[in-house]
Design a protein around this motif. Structure first.
Motif, PDB file in Angstrom:
ATOM      1  N   ARG A   1       0.842  -1.193   0.000  1.00  0.00           N
ATOM      2  CA  ARG A   1       0.000   0.000   0.000  1.00  0.00           C
ATOM      3  C   ARG A   1       0.879   1.246   0.000  1.00  0.00           C
ATOM      4  NH1 ARG A   1      -5.027   1.114   2.733  1.00  0.00           N
ATOM      5  NH2 ARG A   1      -5.542   3.296   2.290  1.00  0.00           N
ATOM      6  N   GLU A   2       0.552   2.177  -0.892  1.00  0.00           N
ATOM      7  CA  GLU A   2       1.264   3.445  -0.968  1.00  0.00           C
ATOM      8  C   GLU A   2       0.382   4.559  -0.400  1.00  0.00           C
ATOM      9  OE1 GLU A   2       4.287   3.787  -1.774  1.00  0.00           O
ATOM     10  OE2 GLU A   2       4.819   2.021  -2.951  1.00  0.00           O
ATOM     11  N   ARG A   3       0.902   5.759  -0.401  1.00  0.00           N
ATOM     12  CA  ARG A   3       0.142   6.900   0.082  1.00  0.00           C
ATOM     13  C   ARG A   3      -1.072   7.120  -0.821  1.00  0.00           C
ATOM     14  NH1 ARG A   3       2.667  12.926   1.248  1.00  0.00           N
ATOM     15  NH2 ARG A   3       0.700  13.972   1.755  1.00  0.00           N
ATOM     16  N   SER A   4      -2.242   7.231  -0.210  1.00  0.00           N
ATOM     17  CA  SER A   4      -3.464   7.419  -0.988  1.00  0.00           C
ATOM     18  C   SER A   4      -3.613   8.874  -1.417  1.00  0.00           C
ATOM     19  CB  SER A   4      -4.684   6.984  -0.176  1.00  0.00           C
ATOM     20  OG  SER A   4      -4.801   7.766   0.993  1.00  0.00           O
ATOM     21  N   ILE A   5      -4.528   9.099  -2.364  1.00  0.00           N
ATOM     22  CA  ILE A   5      -4.777  10.435  -2.895  1.00  0.00           C
ATOM     23  C   ILE A   5      -6.161  10.871  -2.435  1.00  0.00           C
ATOM     24  CG2 ILE A   5      -5.010  11.805  -4.991  1.00  0.00           C
ATOM     25  CD1 ILE A   5      -3.175   9.764  -6.358  1.00  0.00           C
ATOM     26  N   PRO A   6      -6.279  11.959  -1.677  1.00  0.00           N
ATOM     27  CA  PRO A   6      -7.586  12.375  -1.155  1.00  0.00           C
ATOM     28  C   PRO A   6      -8.510  12.892  -2.247  1.00  0.00           C
ATOM     29  CG  PRO A   6      -5.905  14.003  -0.615  1.00  0.00           C
ATOM     30  CD  PRO A   6      -5.186  12.841  -1.232  1.00  0.00           C
ATOM     31  N   LEU A   7      -9.806  12.613  -2.089  1.00  0.00           N
ATOM     32  CA  LEU A   7     -10.848  13.108  -2.976  1.00  0.00           C
ATOM     33  C   LEU A   7     -11.721  14.105  -2.219  1.00  0.00           C
ATOM     34  CD1 LEU A   7     -12.019   9.727  -4.567  1.00  0.00           C
ATOM     35  CD2 LEU A   7     -10.700  11.506  -5.716  1.00  0.00           C
ATOM     36  N   ARG A   8     -12.363  14.991  -2.959  1.00  0.00           N
ATOM     37  CA  ARG A   8     -13.299  15.929  -2.324  1.00  0.00           C
ATOM     38  C   ARG A   8     -14.579  15.228  -1.887  1.00  0.00           C
ATOM     39  NH1 ARG A   8     -12.803  21.123  -6.454  1.00  0.00           N
ATOM     40  NH2 ARG A   8     -10.644  21.676  -5.933  1.00  0.00           N
ATOM     41  N   GLY A   9     -14.893  14.135  -2.533  1.00  0.00           N
ATOM     42  CA  GLY A   9     -16.057  13.315  -2.175  1.00  0.00           C
ATOM     43  C   GLY A   9     -15.779  11.902  -2.627  1.00  0.00           C
ATOM     44  N   SER A  10     -16.638  10.975  -2.256  1.00  0.00           N
ATOM     45  CA  SER A  10     -16.388   9.593  -2.632  1.00  0.00           C
ATOM     46  C   SER A  10     -16.729   9.360  -4.101  1.00  0.00           C
ATOM     47  CB  SER A  10     -17.220   8.654  -1.755  1.00  0.00           C
ATOM     48  OG  SER A  10     -18.570   8.650  -2.164  1.00  0.00           O
ATOM     49  N   ALA A  11     -16.305   8.212  -4.613  1.00  0.00           N
ATOM     50  CA  ALA A  11     -16.678   7.801  -5.969  1.00  0.00           C
ATOM     51  C   ALA A  11     -18.115   7.296  -5.965  1.00  0.00           C
ATOM     52  CB  ALA A  11     -15.732   6.704  -6.460  1.00  0.00           C
ATOM     53  N   ALA A  12     -18.840   7.580  -7.033  1.00  0.00           N
ATOM     54  CA  ALA A  12     -20.197   7.058  -7.170  1.00  0.00           C
ATOM     55  C   ALA A  12     -20.155   5.547  -7.358  1.00  0.00           C
ATOM     56  CB  ALA A  12     -20.894   7.716  -8.362  1.00  0.00           C
ATOM     57  N   ALA A  13     -21.244   4.887  -6.990  1.00  0.00           N
ATOM     58  CA  ALA A  13     -21.322   3.430  -7.092  1.00  0.00           C
ATOM     59  C   ALA A  13     -21.624   3.021  -8.530  1.00  0.00           C
ATOM     60  CB  ALA A  13     -22.374   2.886  -6.138  1.00  0.00           C
ATOM     61  N   LEU A  14     -20.657   3.262  -9.407  1.00  0.00           N
ATOM     62  CA  LEU A  14     -20.755   2.927 -10.822  1.00  0.00           C
ATOM     63  C   LEU A  14     -19.599   2.020 -11.203  1.00  0.00           C
ATOM     64  CD1 LEU A  14     -21.420   6.525 -12.194  1.00  0.00           C
ATOM     65  CD2 LEU A  14     -23.125   4.706 -11.983  1.00  0.00           C
ATOM     66  N   CYS A  15     -19.847   1.086 -12.101  1.00  0.00           N
ATOM     67  CA  CYS A  15     -18.760   0.235 -12.596  1.00  0.00           C
ATOM     68  C   CYS A  15     -17.774   1.070 -13.400  1.00  0.00           C
ATOM     69  CB  CYS A  15     -19.327  -0.885 -13.461  1.00  0.00           C
ATOM     70  SG  CYS A  15     -20.291  -2.101 -12.536  1.00  0.00           S
ATOM     71  N   ASN A  16     -16.528   0.650 -13.401  1.00  0.00           N
ATOM     72  CA  ASN A  16     -15.452   1.296 -14.167  1.00  0.00           C
ATOM     73  C   ASN A  16     -15.274   2.760 -13.767  1.00  0.00           C
ATOM     74  OD1 ASN A  16     -15.129  -1.110 -15.858  1.00  0.00           O
ATOM     75  ND2 ASN A  16     -17.043  -0.477 -16.813  1.00  0.00           N
ATOM     76  N   ASN A  17     -15.492   3.061 -12.482  1.00  0.00           N
ATOM     77  CA  ASN A  17     -15.436   4.452 -12.024  1.00  0.00           C
ATOM     78  C   ASN A  17     -14.024   4.835 -11.594  1.00  0.00           C
ATOM     79  OD1 ASN A  17     -15.995   7.027 -11.244  1.00  0.00           O
ATOM     80  ND2 ASN A  17     -17.450   6.486  -9.640  1.00  0.00           N
ATOM     81  N   LEU A  18     -13.107   4.731 -12.508  1.00  0.00           N
ATOM     82  CA  LEU A  18     -11.752   5.252 -12.351  1.00  0.00           C
ATOM     83  C   LEU A  18     -11.089   5.229 -13.717  1.00  0.00           C
ATOM     84  CD1 LEU A  18      -9.343   6.206 -10.593  1.00  0.00           C
ATOM     85  CD2 LEU A  18      -8.694   3.802 -10.342  1.00  0.00           C
ATOM     86  N   SER A  19     -10.496   6.358 -14.085  1.00  0.00           N
ATOM     87  CA  SER A  19      -9.691   6.421 -15.303  1.00  0.00           C
ATOM     88  C   SER A  19      -8.302   6.914 -14.926  1.00  0.00           C
ATOM     89  CB  SER A  19     -10.328   7.351 -16.330  1.00  0.00           C
ATOM     90  OG  SER A  19      -9.604   7.313 -17.559  1.00  0.00           O
ATOM     91  N   VAL A  20      -7.291   6.364 -15.566  1.00  0.00           N
ATOM     92  CA  VAL A  20      -5.901   6.703 -15.250  1.00  0.00           C
ATOM     93  C   VAL A  20      -5.166   7.032 -16.538  1.00  0.00           C
ATOM     94  CG1 VAL A  20      -3.723   5.863 -14.297  1.00  0.00           C
ATOM     95  CG2 VAL A  20      -5.880   5.239 -13.188  1.00  0.00           C
ATOM     96  N   LEU A  21      -4.410   8.114 -16.510  1.00  0.00           N
ATOM     97  CA  LEU A  21      -3.570   8.506 -17.641  1.00  0.00           C
ATOM     98  C   LEU A  21      -2.184   8.815 -17.107  1.00  0.00           C
ATOM     99  CD1 LEU A  21      -3.206   9.371 -20.661  1.00  0.00           C
ATOM    100  CD2 LEU A  21      -3.834  11.683 -19.912  1.00  0.00           C
TER     101      LEU A  21
END
Length: 343
Positions: free
Chosen positions: A4-24
């Motif tokens: 586990r590495e240092r996490s990245i804070p969000l202003r709010g949680s992710a919605a309960a949707l599939c594929n709810n993360l994109s990375v570039l």
């Protein structure tokens, strides 16, 4: 093994949707961009390797026609040969931005058309194929947009009809690697895009100036929320927790894995090494190694790692680099992006 590495804070949680993360991942400055959806907005974050957020941006769904605020269904970076665009889908339309989200270059409003009043209207499922961006629709259609090398002159060039239920996900891969190992007479059958829907049906396509439907792989009564394509092999994750591997050109089933105890919400592939990541509502993220046997060419699977995210409804997971040495996870009611890297 991963730690586990240092996490990245969000202003709010992710919605309960599939594929709810994109990375570039950007080689310049060794930065990684993350995109997460929640309600009518999408959060974009940039982070250095040590996990310190360097920039944040929030994008809102375009209103379009309607009385209530539209909900964003997915955010995804599309890497084209000559540019990178950020695509947002919602209940009202499709928005395309420059990669940092600073300028919207295209807006396509959804037309409910002849849909019934009780049917939800939305777009979902985003992928780039060559100089095209493909987006799935609630109607089962797939819209194909022709993207110029620069500027906003984006054109809806084609609508693909292969599904009868809403599209869930789209996966593509460059065809060149497959072309090199196929005889000349078989090169028109190279499959470089697969689309999935709520019935579990998979449609396999060859992209080009006109997309061609090559084969359909029937469902079996459960949705297919996430799909990936690697070296002519389709990896499909289903609502019953199974991962199935098919030959893209023929639809032949190679491997069936009872990977998770609950519905799969995300798949991802590290193309350089053939690692497959699967994440599900059972709080587990698994990593598998795919390879082809040199004798018969069959797909072989080896389990490499399992990670539990306790008390979390996982809704997104992605590798952070093409070699699969790190990955990130989002969860519903979790106000951070969890990051893991190989030891």
């Amino acid at each position: 093994m991963f730690r586990r590495e240092r996490s990245i804070p969000l202003r709010g949680s992710a919605a309960a949707l599939c594929n709810n993360l994109s990375v570039l991942q950007l080689p310049v400055g060794n930065l990684t961009h993350f995109g997460v959806v929640h309600g009518p907005s999408a959060q974009l974050l940039s982070a250095a390797p040590e996990g310190v957020p360097l920039a944040q941006r929030q994008l809102q769904a375009q209103e379009g026609a309607g009385v209530s605020p539209p909900l964003i269904t997915q955010v995804h970076w599309c890497v084209l040969p000559f540019r990178v665009l950020l695509v947002l889908t919602s209940h009202r339309g499709i928005q395309m931005y420059e990669s940092d989200g600073s300028v919207m270059v295209y807006w396509h409003a959804l037309d409910a058309g002849d849909s019934s009043l009780v049917q939800a209207v939305f777009a979902r499922g985003i992928a780039a194929s060559g100089h095209f961006i493909c987006v799935g629709m609630w109607s089962g259609r797939v819209l194909v947009f022709d993207i110029p090398a620069k500027g906003p002159n984006i054109v809806l060039s084609e609508e693909l009809a292969g599904h009868q239920t809403p599209v869930t996900d789209i996966a593509t891969e460059p065809a060149q690697g497959q072309l090199d190992c196929k005889p000349l007479e078989n090169r028109d059958c190279v499959a470089d895009m697969v689309t999935a829907d709520d019935s579990g049906l998979l449609c396999v396509w060859r992209s080009g100036s006109e997309f061609k439907l090559l084969t359909r792989i029937p469902g079996f009564g459960v949705p297919c929320p996430s799909v990936q394509l690697w070296q002519g092999t389709i990896a499909a994750g289903y609502g019953n927790g199974q991962v199935r591997l098919y030959e893209a050109s023929t639809g032949t089933l190679h491997v069936q894995i009872d990977a998770h105890a609950r519905a799969i919400c995300a798949l991802d592939l590290a193309p350089e090494v053939g690692k497959l990541l699967s994440a599900a509502e059972d709080t587990f993220v698994h990593i598998w190694k795919l390879s082809r046997s040199p004798e018969g060419g069959y797909i072989e699977v080896e389990h490499c790692h399992g990670e539990c995210v306790p008390d979390t409804q996982v809704c997104g997971a992605r590798f952070c680099d093409p070699s699969g040495s790190s990955f990130a996870v989002t969860g519903y009611d979790l106000a951070e992006i969890l990051r893991f890297s190989s030891m």
